[in-house]
Every structure is written in structure tokens, then in C-alpha cells.
Design a protein around this motif. Structure first.
Motif, PDB file in Angstrom:
ATOM      1  N   PHE A  32       0.827  -1.203   0.000  1.00 15.08           N
ATOM      2  CA  PHE A  32       0.000   0.000   0.000  1.00 15.08           C
ATOM      3  C   PHE A  32       0.865   1.257   0.000  1.00 15.08           C
ATOM      4  CE2 PHE A  32      -2.881   3.023   2.353  1.00 15.08           C
ATOM      5  CZ  PHE A  32      -3.745   3.217   1.279  1.00 15.08           C
ATOM      6  N   LEU A  33       1.970   1.189   0.746  1.00 16.60           N
ATOM      7  CA  LEU A  33       2.899   2.319   0.802  1.00 16.60           C
ATOM      8  C   LEU A  33       3.491   2.596  -0.574  1.00 16.60           C
ATOM      9  CD1 LEU A  33       4.402   4.344   2.664  1.00 16.60           C
ATOM     10  CD2 LEU A  33       6.150   2.583   2.980  1.00 16.60           C
ATOM     11  N   LEU A  34       3.886   1.541  -1.280  1.00 21.48           N
ATOM     12  CA  LEU A  34       4.442   1.715  -2.626  1.00 21.48           C
ATOM     13  C   LEU A  34       3.395   2.301  -3.570  1.00 21.48           C
ATOM     14  CD1 LEU A  34       6.528  -1.569  -3.070  1.00 21.48           C
ATOM     15  CD2 LEU A  34       7.399   0.755  -2.776  1.00 21.48           C
ATOM     16  N   TYR A  35       2.153   1.869  -3.406  1.00 20.74           N
ATOM     17  CA  TYR A  35       1.101   2.413  -4.265  1.00 20.74           C
ATOM     18  C   TYR A  35       0.921   3.910  -4.021  1.00 20.74           C
ATOM     19  CZ  TYR A  35      -3.440   3.294  -6.327  1.00 20.74           C
ATOM     20  OH  TYR A  35      -4.461   3.822  -7.080  1.00 20.74           O
ATOM     21  N   ILE A  36       0.900   4.284  -2.744  1.00 22.85           N
ATOM     22  CA  ILE A  36       0.736   5.708  -2.426  1.00 22.85           C
ATOM     23  C   ILE A  36       1.883   6.521  -3.021  1.00 22.85           C
ATOM     24  CG2 ILE A  36       0.749   7.391  -0.535  1.00 22.85           C
ATOM     25  CD1 ILE A  36      -0.733   5.387   1.161  1.00 22.85           C
ATOM     26  N   TYR A  37       3.094   5.963  -2.942  1.00 25.34           N
ATOM     27  CA  TYR A  37       4.264   6.706  -3.418  1.00 25.34           C
ATOM     28  C   TYR A  37       4.246   6.864  -4.938  1.00 25.34           C
ATOM     29  CZ  TYR A  37       9.084   7.843  -4.534  1.00 25.34           C
ATOM     30  OH  TYR A  37      10.211   8.446  -5.037  1.00 25.34           O
ATOM     31  N   PHE A  38       3.937   5.756  -5.649  1.00 22.50           N
ATOM     32  CA  PHE A  38       4.039   5.791  -7.106  1.00 22.50           C
ATOM     33  C   PHE A  38       2.768   6.277  -7.791  1.00 22.50           C
ATOM     34  CE2 PHE A  38       7.484   2.669  -6.312  1.00 22.50           C
ATOM     35  CZ  PHE A  38       8.490   3.305  -7.028  1.00 22.50           C
ATOM     36  N   ALA A  39       1.653   6.313  -7.082  1.00 23.98           N
ATOM     37  CA  ALA A  39       0.391   6.710  -7.715  1.00 23.98           C
ATOM     38  C   ALA A  39       0.462   8.092  -8.362  1.00 23.98           C
ATOM     39  CB  ALA A  39      -0.749   6.647  -6.696  1.00 23.98           C
ATOM     40  N   PRO A  40       0.988   9.125  -7.658  1.00 20.56           N
ATOM     41  CA  PRO A  40       1.053  10.445  -8.320  1.00 20.56           C
ATOM     42  C   PRO A  40       1.961  10.438  -9.536  1.00 20.56           C
ATOM     43  CG  PRO A  40       1.312  10.641  -5.939  1.00 20.56           C
ATOM     44  CD  PRO A  40       1.416   9.200  -6.261  1.00 20.56           C
ATOM     45  N   LEU A  41       3.037   9.639  -9.496  1.00 19.77           N
ATOM     46  CA  LEU A  41       3.967   9.600 -10.631  1.00 19.77           C
ATOM     47  C   LEU A  41       3.351   8.887 -11.820  1.00 19.77           C
ATOM     48  CD1 LEU A  41       7.252   8.648  -8.692  1.00 19.77           C
ATOM     49  CD2 LEU A  41       6.470  10.920  -9.380  1.00 19.77           C
ATOM     50  N   ALA A  42       2.513   7.879 -11.555  1.00 15.43           N
ATOM     51  CA  ALA A  42       1.918   7.087 -12.633  1.00 15.43           C
ATOM     52  C   ALA A  42       0.533   7.582 -13.027  1.00 15.43           C
ATOM     53  CB  ALA A  42       1.837   5.623 -12.211  1.00 15.43           C
ATOM     54  N   GLY A  43       0.017   8.593 -12.323  1.00 18.44           N
ATOM     55  CA  GLY A  43      -1.310   9.099 -12.633  1.00 18.44           C
ATOM     56  C   GLY A  43      -2.419   8.208 -12.132  1.00 18.44           C
ATOM     57  N   ALA A  44      -2.101   7.320 -11.161  1.00 18.26           N
ATOM     58  CA  ALA A  44      -3.118   6.427 -10.598  1.00 18.26           C
ATOM     59  C   ALA A  44      -3.978   7.201  -9.603  1.00 18.26           C
ATOM     60  CB  ALA A  44      -2.448   5.233  -9.907  1.00 18.26           C
ATOM     61  N   PRO A  45      -5.205   6.765  -9.389  1.00 23.56           N
ATOM     62  CA  PRO A  45      -6.108   7.501  -8.488  1.00 23.56           C
ATOM     63  C   PRO A  45      -5.679   7.382  -7.028  1.00 23.56           C
ATOM     64  CG  PRO A  45      -7.135   5.461  -9.211  1.00 23.56           C
ATOM     65  CD  PRO A  45      -5.885   5.607 -10.010  1.00 23.56           C
ATOM     66  N   LEU A  46      -5.858   8.484  -6.274  1.00 14.89           N
ATOM     67  CA  LEU A  46      -5.618   8.532  -4.839  1.00 14.89           C
ATOM     68  C   LEU A  46      -6.761   9.312  -4.204  1.00 14.89           C
ATOM     69  CD1 LEU A  46      -1.834   9.299  -4.080  1.00 14.89           C
ATOM     70  CD2 LEU A  46      -3.148   7.303  -3.354  1.00 14.89           C
ATOM     71  N   PRO A  47      -7.151   8.943  -2.980  1.00 15.59           N
ATOM     72  CA  PRO A  47      -8.173   9.759  -2.294  1.00 15.59           C
ATOM     73  C   PRO A  47      -7.700  11.214  -2.182  1.00 15.59           C
ATOM     74  CG  PRO A  47      -7.813   7.693  -1.131  1.00 15.59           C
ATOM     75  CD  PRO A  47      -6.746   7.789  -2.170  1.00 15.59           C
ATOM     76  N   ALA A  48      -8.617  12.117  -2.314  1.00 16.13           N
ATOM     77  CA  ALA A  48      -8.268  13.546  -2.287  1.00 16.13           C
ATOM     78  C   ALA A  48      -7.601  13.943  -0.977  1.00 16.13           C
ATOM     79  CB  ALA A  48      -9.526  14.395  -2.508  1.00 16.13           C
ATOM     80  N   ILE A  49      -7.947  13.247   0.121  1.00 14.32           N
ATOM     81  CA  ILE A  49      -7.428  13.629   1.427  1.00 14.32           C
ATOM     82  C   ILE A  49      -5.920  13.410   1.531  1.00 14.32           C
ATOM     83  CG2 ILE A  49      -7.812  11.375   2.500  1.00 14.32           C
ATOM     84  CD1 ILE A  49      -8.662  12.866   5.030  1.00 14.32           C
TER      85      ILE A  49
END
Length: 672
Positions: A32-49
Motif C-alpha cells: 500500500f505504501l508503494l502504491y501511495i508513493y508511485f500513484a502520483p507519478l503514474a497518474g493512478a487515483p488517490l483519495p483527495a485527502i
């Protein structure tokens, strides 16, 4: 030798046991930590908060929360980092140091952002610390799991019944008796699908027995009156009664179980070498870190530079952990051998087997079936039937292949056995008995001649002819004159030639050791393409011949299956016992026990041991090269490694580790 430190799981349970729930939580949190880290770089969705495009502080807070969670739930790793095999000087210290440094580096990076600075939030420090500790704990958990699995007894494959049915001879009634209370000579009734609770001999009925827990073979063994059965095996079909020959504590199954459990408590030279290398590399890494720290301070480098470089050095502790995993590979190999029906007294035999260049073979029961039959008898001065009766009477009280063959032949030819006054078995020579005041000798020509017995030219010529045909001539003497020679034939085992071909394919020399005469030995060696032979050997002669071969620098494995082979097994570098009759003297003399009595298993065993040791040594070399290139790279380009460039290190560590852990157990052998 002392027990391997990691074996003491009970004494050091809190220091080494990592619940799977904690490991699973760490892995899920790391992903989950890796997803949070790479999501903005890959354009993956993240909760707005926690989306960094809206709130960088919330983004960092979420990451820090997960990182701290991972570090906290694995607190035992930090507490017990100085309790490894080398005490303080072990790879756990390096891993703990690297993760702590990386965590504090992440704090120094995050504080300015929390204070309003517009710095990038993609520094890979905290995530690296979480991944390293997760990977280290996963390796530790996997190590302990394999240790436990390898140390598990054979009784995990066999669920012995609590009670069994016995026949009360006084009342002729069946009754239930605890299996642990069975004694010698108890009569046990075994029906379809029942587990045999103790060793014994069938005297009524028949069955089809699954002996895979002892032999590793899936084929069922058909048993009838007179055959042996063993504790832990399963009667898949039929009903029979058998007489218990040994209590559960003295059964073959228990003997093999003790051998297997003892083998897991002994260190090998490779284990000790790995621990020593890990210790010295740890000390070297710590010294390198101290020198790096002093030099960086002298060059007035920034704290971030210094600590990131130290973290890069300490991360190599993961590679040390792989080097310390040799014990796992040995124990896993021992476990696989045990499942295949091959039991090692010590894992050091696996190391020794790779150097084997000569295999010494007994004849009866190893190259041959071990069930000789009398095919002919040439008599002089006495009728063949009377002479056969005298020979069988002299031999009948001894449990040896010749005695069984003579008694069977006498029954078949209706030769009536006679009462004997006394008899003695002279190992490697023959039997001497007193019948009706006359001395009867049954055995080898050389022994009879030493006793002053005269052998006619006709009988000697007949013996030569028997030997040329691959049989064994046995002379029968009454007083001081030899009255006949019988032909004893023991057919070769059906996989004998395939087993010898496997040894020859591995370029291993084969030598036949036998108590038979030279002509018989020469014929058998020629027919089977055995390189050399030694004939007319007593048990002590076999041991002496091995000592002579050792003077030529040979590494020898000796294969035997009887008590008279034990001196030979003890003298060899590796003694292999092919029999299910396991006594205390066998356990003392032999290094490997194969209850299935199959010579082909010996070739497969040596081949697989060579394969395993080659893989371990190659992995040592590859892991060492990875470690060397990491450290040299840090020395050559410290600036590169100080800029959070952990990908080269991670790649080298994983490559070395996977190389070390990948022992391909689907080798050419179907059993391993």
C-alpha cells in the motif's frame, strides 16, 4: 560439533519467532505504501485527502503513518538484533542500522515540508526503510519455517493408531491393546487399510503393504507368511496375523526417526564457513562505515550526504543474510532425502559426497537379489541326497542366505535334516558342525584346505566351471575328505546394470569386494563392467583394503547390507547401508541408510549431493561478487549512492539473494 545457533528455537523463541500475521500485515502495508508513493507519478487515483496535488502534508503524513506502523510491529527484530549466530557481529545489526538511518533521513526531509517549504515529496528514504525491514523479517520467517519443516519428524507423515487388535493366546480371543504397550511375541491382527503398529513377521495371511514412509517408493510390497512388516507402514489390501519382533521404541521406523532428528542438529563445514564469512563481512562493513563517517566529516559533507551514504553501506546486510542461509539448504535437502527413503546420519555427508571418486560394492543382496538357490550338487562317495541333508543340517540354525538356500533345497528334495550336537559360523569361511560324532564343514575351498581337508581334482574342476558361469561353489566335507560341491546361484538385480551405468556416467570407479573365490568375482565384475574386484576377503580384510586405497588419495563410498560389511562401512569416507534391519551397530558404522536396498538410489544420492554443493558454492561466489561490487561502487562514486540511488543496491542484493536461495529441487532425479 555444537548445535547450530539458529536451531535453538525453544530457548530463543521470543527472539526468532515472527508471527505470520505480523509479516502479512507488513507486506500488505508495504504494498500500500508503494502504491501511495508511485500513484502520483503514474497518474493512478488517490483519495483527495492524501493526494499531494491538494495537500502535500497529508500525503507525507499518510506515508509516515504506514512507515512507522511497519517499523513498530517489527520491534522484536530491533530488540533481538544482537542475538544472532555471531552475537553482536551479525547482519541484523547492519539492517537495523540502515533502516534507522533511513527513517531519520526521511524525517529531516519531511520537516521542512511540514514547515511550509515547497520541496519535492518523492524522496525514497522512509519507504526504503519499510521495505528493507519487511524483506528482512520475511527472510527470517521463511528461514524459521523451513527449519521447523525440516526438523519435523517422520511421524508427521504417519499417524500411528492409539490401539490395535491383538490375539490372546490363552483365551483365543481378540482384544484391544494400546500400541505403545506392544511387546515382543505379541500376536497382532491387521486388516484392510490399517497401519502396522510395530515390527514383526507374518505367520498367517497376506497383504499388500505401502512402505513409502520408509523407502520412498509408491509401489506396494506383497507380503505373505514369513515376510517382515514394519511399524508405520500401511496394509492396503488383505488380512494377516503377525508376531511382534520389536517394541515401538526399537522399531526400524523409530531408528530412522532418531537418525533423521539427530542429523538436523549437526553443523557442516559450510555452515561454519558461512557464519564466519558473515561475521567478518559485518565487521568489515562497520569499519567501512566508520571510515566513511570520519572521511565525510573531514571533507565537511552535509549530514544528509553522510547518513545516506552510511545507509547505502548498511543495506548490504541483507546480502549477508542470504550467505547465512546455507543451513536451510542442507536441512531442506535432508528432508527431501528422508521423504525419498534415504536417511543421513549427518548433513556433513552431503559435503563429502561431492568428492566421491570410488564406490566399493558388496555382492550378495547388493548386486544380486540376495536370495541364492541351490541349482546342482556333485557328490563323491555319498549320495547327493544324504550329502544335502548333512549340509542343510549343519546350516539350519543360522540366519544367512546360504543356510536358507540349503534348507529350502533339502525340503524340496525330501532330504531329512539330522540332529546336530553343535555348530558354529565362521564369518567369511563357512559353517562347522558336529553330527553323529562326525565333523561336517560347509564353506570355501581355501578354508577346508587350511583345515587339512582333501579336495579331489574333479571337484576342483567342477568348482572352476561353476565360478566361470557366475555361480558360487560351496564345498561339503565330512571329517578330512570333501565329498561334494554344490552350485549356488544368486540372480542379479534387474536395475543393477542401470545403477552401475549411472556411477560410470559420473566417472566414479567401481570395485567389487566379496568373500567369493577369484573366478566368481572375476566373472561377475566382467559381466557388469565393474572396474576392479577383490576376492576371498574377510570383513577385516575389506577394511584393510579400503585403508590401502586411501593411501592413493581416493575418496571412497562403501555399500554393504550385512553385519560383516560394517567394518568396511566404518573404514570408508561414506558408508552406505542397504537394508531395513537396523541395529545399534549399523547406526554407528554407517553414514547413510537406505531401507529400500536399492543400489540405484546410491548413484542418485551422490549425483544429487554433487548438484546441491555446486549450487551452494556458485551462490556463494555470486553473492560475494554482488557484495563486492556494491562496496566498490560506494567507494568509487559515493556521491551517486548518497543521492538516494538505491536501485543498483537493491538489484544487486536481490540478484545475489535469489541466486543463493534458488536450489532447483526438480533435478534430473524424479525423487528429489
Amino acid at each position: 560439533m555444537s548445535l547450530h545457533p539458529i536451531i535453538h528455537t525453544k530457548a530463543n523463541n521470543n527472539a526468532t519467532k515472527y508471527p505470520r500475521l505480523i509479516l502479512s500485515t507488513s507486506i500488505i502495508a508495504s504494498l500500500f505504501l508503494l502504491y501511495i508513493y508511485f500513484a502520483p507519478l503514474a497518474g493512478a487515483p488517490l483519495p483527495a485527502i492524501i493526494n499531494p496535488h491538494y495537500d502535500q502534508c497529508a500525503f507525507l503524513t499518510a506515508r509516515f503513518f504506514i512507515i512507522i506502523l511497519i517499523l513498530l510491529i517489527n520491534y522484536q527484530y530491533y530488540i533481538n538484533s544482537s542475538k544472532g549466530p555471531n552475537n553482536f557481529w551479525n547482519y541484523d545489526i547492519l539492517i537495523c542500522a540502515s533502516t534507522i538511518i533511513l527513517f531519520f533521513l526521511s524525517i529531516t526531509t519531511a520537516v521542512p515540508i511540514f514547515m511550509g517549504s515547497n520541496l519535492p515529496t518523492n524522496a525514497f528514504w522512509g519507504e526504503t526503510a519499510a521495505l528493507i525491514i519487511t524483506f528482512a523479517v520475511a527472510l527470517k520467517t521463511y528461514t524459521l519455517h523451513l527449519l521447523q519443516k525440516s526438523a519435523d519428524s517422520l511421524d508427521q507423515f504417519v499417524s500411528l493408531p492409539a490401539f490395535t487388535t491383538v490375539l490372546d493366546l490363552d483365551t483365543d480371543e481378540e482384544k484391544q491393546l494400546p500400541c505403545s504397550a506392544l511387546q515382543k511375541d505379541d500376536i497382532v491382527i491387521i486388516k484392510d487399510k490399517q497401519i502396522i503398529p510395530a515390527d514383526g513377521n507374518i505367520f498367517w495371511g497376506n497383504g499388500s503393504i505401502d512402505e513409502s514412509c520408509l523407502t520412498g517408493k509408491k509401489e506396494k510390497a506383497d507380503k505373505a507368511s514369513g515376510d517382515k512388516v514394519f511399524m508405520g507402514t500401511i496394509n492396503t489390501k488383505g488380512t494377516f496375523h503377525y508376531r511382534v519382533s520389536a517394541s515401538q521404541d526399537n522399531s526400524v521406523f523409530t531408528q530412522l526417526l532418531n537418525i533423521k532428528n539427530t542429523s538436523t542438529t549437526v553443523n557442516t563445514a559450510t555452515d561454519l564457513f558461512a557464519l564466519k564469512i558473515s561475521k567478518y563481512f559485518t565487521i568489515f562493513t562497520l569499519l567501512m562505515a566508520v571510515c566513511t563517517l570520519i572521511l565525510s566529516i573531514y571533507l565537511q559533507k552535509s549530514p544528509a550526504f553522510i547518513f545516506s551514504l552510511l545507509a547505502a553501506i548498511f543495506v548490504t546486510g541483507l546480502l549477508h543474510s542470504f550467505i547465512s542461509c546455507t543451513r536451510i539448504q542442507f536441512l531442506t535437502t535432508l528432508n527431501k532425502f528422508a521423504r525419498a527413503g534415504i536417511f543421513f546420519k549427518t548433513p556433513a555427508t552431503i559435503e563429502q559426497a561431492r568428492h566421491i571418486d570410488t564406490v566399493i560394492l558388496g555382492k550378495t543382496g547388493i548386486l544380486t537379489e540376495g536370495h541364492p538357490v541351490v541349482t546342482a550338487l556333485q557328490a563323491e562317495g555319498i549320495t547327493p541326497k544324504v550329502l544335502l541333508a548333512l549340509a542343510a543340517s549343519a546350516e539350519k540354525d543360522f540366519d544367512v542366505p546360504l543356510a536358507r538356500a540349503l534348507v529350502t533345497s533339502s525340503i524340496k528334495n525330501q532330504a531329512h535334516l539330522q540332529r546336530i550336537s553343535s555348530a558354529q559360523l565362521l564369518t567369511g569361511k563357512g559353517v562347522e558342525a558336529l553330527i553323529n560324532g562326525d565333523i561336517i564343514r560347509v564353506g570355501k575351498a581355501s578354508w577346508l584346505e587350511d583345515e587339512g581337508v582333501k579336495i579331489s581334482n574333479e571337484l576342483q574342476m567342477k568348482a572352476f566351471q561353476i565360478a566361470q558361469e557366475g555361480g558360487t561353489p560351496i564345498f561339503i566335507a565330512l571329517r578330512k575328505y570333501c565329498h561334494g560341491v554344490l552350485t549356488l546361484l544368486d540372480p542379479l538385480k534387474y536395475r543393477c546394470k542401470a545403477a552401475l551405468a549411472l556411477l560410470q556416467h559420473m566417472k566414479i570407479n567401481t570395485i567389487l569386494f566379496t568373500s567369493d573365490n577369484k573366478n566368481t568375482a572375476k566373472t561377475i565384475a566382467k559381466d557388469l563392467s565393474i572396474d576392479q574386484y577383490r576376492a576371498e576377503l574377510l570383513p577385516t580384510d575389506k577394511a584393510r583394503e579400503i585403508d590401502l586405497l586411501h593411501t592413493h588419495g581416493l575418496t571412497i563410498a562403501a555399500v554393504g547390507n550385512a553385519d560383516n560389511d560394517l567394518p568396511m562401512l566404518h573404514a570408508a569416507d561414506i558408508g552406505v547401508y542397504l537394508n531395513n534391519d537396523i541395529q545399534a551397530n549399523v547406526v554407528t558404522a554407517a553414514d547413510v541408510i537406505i531401507p529400500a536396498n536399492s543400489l540405484y538410489e546410491v548413484g542418485e544420492m551422490i549425483s544429487y549431493c554433487q548438484y546441491i554443493m555446486k549450487k551452494i558454492h556458485r551462490s556463494f561466489l555470486f553473492s560475494g561478487l554482488c557484495l563486492f561490487f556494491i562496496l566498490v561502487g560506494i567507494l568509487i562514486s559515493p556521491l551517486y549512492f548518497a543521492q538516494a540511488a538505491f536501485l543498483p543496491i537493491a538489484a544487486a542484493v536481490l540478484a545475489g539473494g535469489l541466486s543463493f536461495l534458488q536450489i532447483n529441487f526438480s533435478h534430473h532425479s524424479r525423487k528429489f
